[in-house]
Design an enzyme around this catalytic site. Structure first.
Site, PDB file in Angstrom:
ATOM      1  N   HIS A  43      40.243  33.867  42.810  1.00  0.00           N
ATOM      2  CA  HIS A  43      39.126  34.459  42.059  1.00  0.00           C
ATOM      3  C   HIS A  43      39.413  34.480  40.571  1.00  0.00           C
ATOM      4  CE1 HIS A  43      40.709  38.674  41.579  1.00  0.00           C
ATOM      5  NE2 HIS A  43      41.285  38.463  42.751  1.00  0.00           N
ATOM      6  N   ASP A  63      46.588  39.195  39.312  1.00  0.00           N
ATOM      7  CA  ASP A  63      45.355  39.371  40.104  1.00  0.00           C
ATOM      8  C   ASP A  63      44.151  38.958  39.259  1.00  0.00           C
ATOM      9  OD1 ASP A  63      43.492  40.110  41.978  1.00  0.00           O
ATOM     10  OD2 ASP A  63      43.825  42.254  41.801  1.00  0.00           O
ATOM     11  N   GLU A  65      34.852  38.677  42.620  1.00  0.00           N
ATOM     12  CA  GLU A  65      35.589  39.099  43.823  1.00  0.00           C
ATOM     13  C   GLU A  65      35.841  40.598  43.806  1.00  0.00           C
ATOM     14  OE1 GLU A  65      39.246  40.140  46.194  1.00  0.00           O
ATOM     15  OE2 GLU A  65      38.905  40.349  44.049  1.00  0.00           O
ATOM     16  N   GLU A  66      36.200  41.114  42.625  1.00  0.00           N
ATOM     17  CA  GLU A  66      36.668  42.500  42.497  1.00  0.00           C
ATOM     18  C   GLU A  66      35.573  43.537  42.747  1.00  0.00           C
ATOM     19  OE1 GLU A  66      39.654  43.220  42.336  1.00  0.00           O
ATOM     20  OE2 GLU A  66      40.826  41.840  41.107  1.00  0.00           O
ATOM     21  N   ASP A 119      45.499  34.687  46.184  1.00  0.00           N
ATOM     22  CA  ASP A 119      45.148  35.890  45.425  1.00  0.00           C
ATOM     23  C   ASP A 119      46.404  36.747  45.307  1.00  0.00           C
ATOM     24  OD1 ASP A 119      44.078  38.053  44.180  1.00  0.00           O
ATOM     25  OD2 ASP A 119      42.640  38.557  45.775  1.00  0.00           O
ATOM     26  N   HIS A 161      44.724  45.757  38.436  1.00  0.00           N
ATOM     27  CA  HIS A 161      43.510  46.520  38.107  1.00  0.00           C
ATOM     28  C   HIS A 161      43.717  47.453  36.909  1.00  0.00           C
ATOM     29  CE1 HIS A 161      42.191  45.964  42.607  1.00  0.00           C
ATOM     30  NE2 HIS A 161      42.277  44.829  41.937  1.00  0.00           N
TER      31      HIS A 161
HETATM   32  N1  BES Z   1      43.972  40.978  44.975  1.00  0.00           N
HETATM   33  C1  BES Z   1      43.292  42.112  45.507  1.00  0.00           C
HETATM   34  C2  BES Z   1      43.585  42.326  46.982  1.00  0.00           C
HETATM   35  C3  BES Z   1      44.934  42.880  47.329  1.00  0.00           C
HETATM   36  C4  BES Z   1      45.507  43.913  46.604  1.00  0.00           C
HETATM   37  C5  BES Z   1      45.584  42.397  48.434  1.00  0.00           C
HETATM   38  C6  BES Z   1      46.754  44.409  46.970  1.00  0.00           C
HETATM   39  C7  BES Z   1      46.798  42.894  48.814  1.00  0.00           C
HETATM   40  C8  BES Z   1      47.385  43.914  48.070  1.00  0.00           C
HETATM   41  C9  BES Z   1      41.806  41.926  45.356  1.00  0.00           C
HETATM   42  O1  BES Z   1      41.448  41.318  44.150  1.00  0.00           O
HETATM   43  C10 BES Z   1      41.151  43.291  45.421  1.00  0.00           C
HETATM   44  O2  BES Z   1      41.365  44.103  44.570  1.00  0.00           O
HETATM   45  N2  BES Z   1      40.393  43.552  46.486  1.00  0.00           N
HETATM   46  C11 BES Z   1      39.775  44.834  46.658  1.00  0.00           C
HETATM   47  C12 BES Z   1      38.730  44.721  47.730  1.00  0.00           C
HETATM   48  C13 BES Z   1      37.517  43.933  47.330  1.00  0.00           C
HETATM   49  C14 BES Z   1      36.648  43.705  48.508  1.00  0.00           C
HETATM   50  C15 BES Z   1      36.747  44.648  46.232  1.00  0.00           C
HETATM   51  C16 BES Z   1      40.795  45.877  47.082  1.00  0.00           C
HETATM   52  O3  BES Z   1      41.852  45.513  47.623  1.00  0.00           O
HETATM   53  O4  BES Z   1      40.538  47.072  46.890  1.00  0.00           O
HETATM   54 ZN    ZN Z   2      42.630  39.799  43.581  1.00  0.00          ZN
END
Ligand code: BES
Ligand code: ZN
Length: 404
Positions: A210, A230, A264-265, A292, A369
């Site tokens: 992403h 990320d 994605e976020e 990712d 984040h």
């Molecule tokens: N890269 C993250 C996902 C992640 C974080 C995987 C930590 C494993 C460990 C991704 O960009 C993200 O932040 N995803 C969100 C969910 C999405 C559906 C908004 C999350 O993990 O809260």
């Molecule tokens: Zn991510």
């Protein structure tokens, strides 16, 4: 009343929106409990037992209707209280949300590959050409945007920069095209590079990452969100794959697509849009790989394959690829427990996906984040990301050149 009329009546009854401007989310049990505890405004509109791909039979997925202005607050709560143990999928309408809730399971895959490794003569020299320095350069450039948030001008510029960069790499290669994919409700576009196959062009392999980033701790549009790990690391990994394939004039038998997803976020919006579009156009997607977070080595092993919302057969193939091409690396297994990245959007549409991750789940980069997700905080190196980039290249070339 016959059964169809009854079903229609129920549908009408449940379709009445409770909020003037509604958003539709699907979430897991943990998230629902947390949101209720924190007093968020929401209405549960449906649920489904057992997530496809989930290992635990006790898990449920819930369909929530929430007022539009509650969304950022919900994202904040999930970040503060659950860290990264609970995500949500955002859906553009109730109809789409219900489809995601109920229509998840039917496999879409038309061609099931044989997963036979038989192209060492092509793959080995290609992997040897891949370099940490190129990956580092892309991570540094992408994380120099103020942010890559999906509605911010910086996020739009980052998408345009990626299109330009991929176009430059593909210049002088008539078999490669680069386009942006427009999304209806926000400005940031996804970017798609296509390497057209020679004799099985209708069969498609997708490598994704992403391109957006988020800073969930402060105000949005101008908040600093370098997103170096990320997920500039994933985009940089794809960019390095494109560089070596293009410079070697590689021509696969199947078509290979590299996709930088927007948004994605904020609930896997870009990837859902694209996966749904591919499904409705009956695109024969043979396999999907998501990168990712690949550049923070937080655990003892090199690569952790996420086992939920992914395809077990394809995951096994990835392990075999590591044994063959990257034999010094160690592979572990972990699970996200929810739809944690874009692979889940493809999984929801019935395609085979995998998601190799930088560490075991609890030991991934703690700075994501926030404004601290910088290249320096991945120890100023890209050697870890290079492993994933090589794995992705091997995946694309072995599936891309498969005989049957
Ligand atoms: N890269 C993250 C996902 C992640 C974080 C995987 C930590 C494993 C460990 C991704 O960009 C993200 O932040 N995803 C969100 C969910 C999405 C559906 C908004 C999350 O993990 O809260
Ligand atoms: Zn991510």
């Amino acid at each position: 009343m016959n059964r169809h009329a009854l079903a229609a009546a129920i549908l009408v009854a449940t379709s009445t929106a409770a909020f003037a401007q509604s958003n539709w989310l699907t979430v897991g049990e943990t998230v629902l409990v947390q949101l209720r505890q924190d007093g968020h405004r929401l209405t549960v509109r449906g649920n489904r037992a057992v997530l496809p791909g989930a290992q635990s039979v006790s898990e449920h997925i819930y369909l929530l209707e929430v007022p539009a202005r509650e969304l950022p607050k919900i994202a904040g709560t999930l970040h503060r209280k659950l860290r990264h143990c609970g995500g949500f999928m955002h859906h553009a309408s109730e109809a789409e949300a219900r489809r995601a809730l109920e229509g998840l399971s039917a496999p879409q895959q038309l061609t099931r590959p044989s997963y036979v490794i038989a192209n060492q003569a092509t793959v080995t020299p290609m992997l040897a050409q891949m370099e940490e320095a190129h990956i580092a350069q892309t991570i540094i450039r992408l994380s120099s945007f103020v942010n890559r948030y999906y509605t911010s001008v910086h996020g739009i510029e980052a998408s345009n920069w990626l299109r330009g960069t991929w176009q430059q790499l593909a210049a002088n290669h008539p078999g490669i095209s680069v386009v942006q994919f427009r999304h209806a409700s926000y400005g940031q576009q996804s970017v798609i590079a296509t390497i057209t196959g020679s004799d099985k062009a209708a069969q498609v392999i997708v490598l994704g990452a992403h391109l957006d980033s988020i800073n969930i701790t402060s105000g949005r549009a101008n908040a600093v969100a370098p997103g170096a790990d990320d997920d500039a690391s994933g985009i940089a990994g794809l960019t390095e794959v494109l560089r070596v394939l293009a410079s070697s004039n590689y021509r696969p038998r199947r078509t290979i697509k590299l996709i930088g997803y927007a948004a994605e976020e904020v609930g896997l919006r870009g990837s859902q849009d694209i996966a749904r579009n591919f499904r409705s156009n009956k695109v024969d997607v043979v396999g999907v790989l998501q990168l990712d977070m690949t550049n923070f080595q937080g655990s003892g092993k090199d690569i952790y394959l996420i086992s939920d919302y992914t395809d077990a057969g394809q995951n096994q193939f990835l392990s075999k690829l590591v044994d063959t091409y990257l034999p010094t690396l160690t592979v572990g297994v972990d699970r996200c427990g929810y739809a944690c990245s874009d692979h889940a959007a493809w999984h929801a549409e019935g395609f085979a996906t995998s998601m190799p991750f930088e560490a075991s789940l609890g030991q991934g980069n703690p700075a994501i984040h926030t404004k601290h997700d910088t290249y320096a905080n991945s120890r100023g190196q890209a050697a870890h990301a290079l492993k994933f980039s090589r794995m992705a290249a091997a995946f694309a070339m072995e599936l891309g050149s498969e005989r049957d």
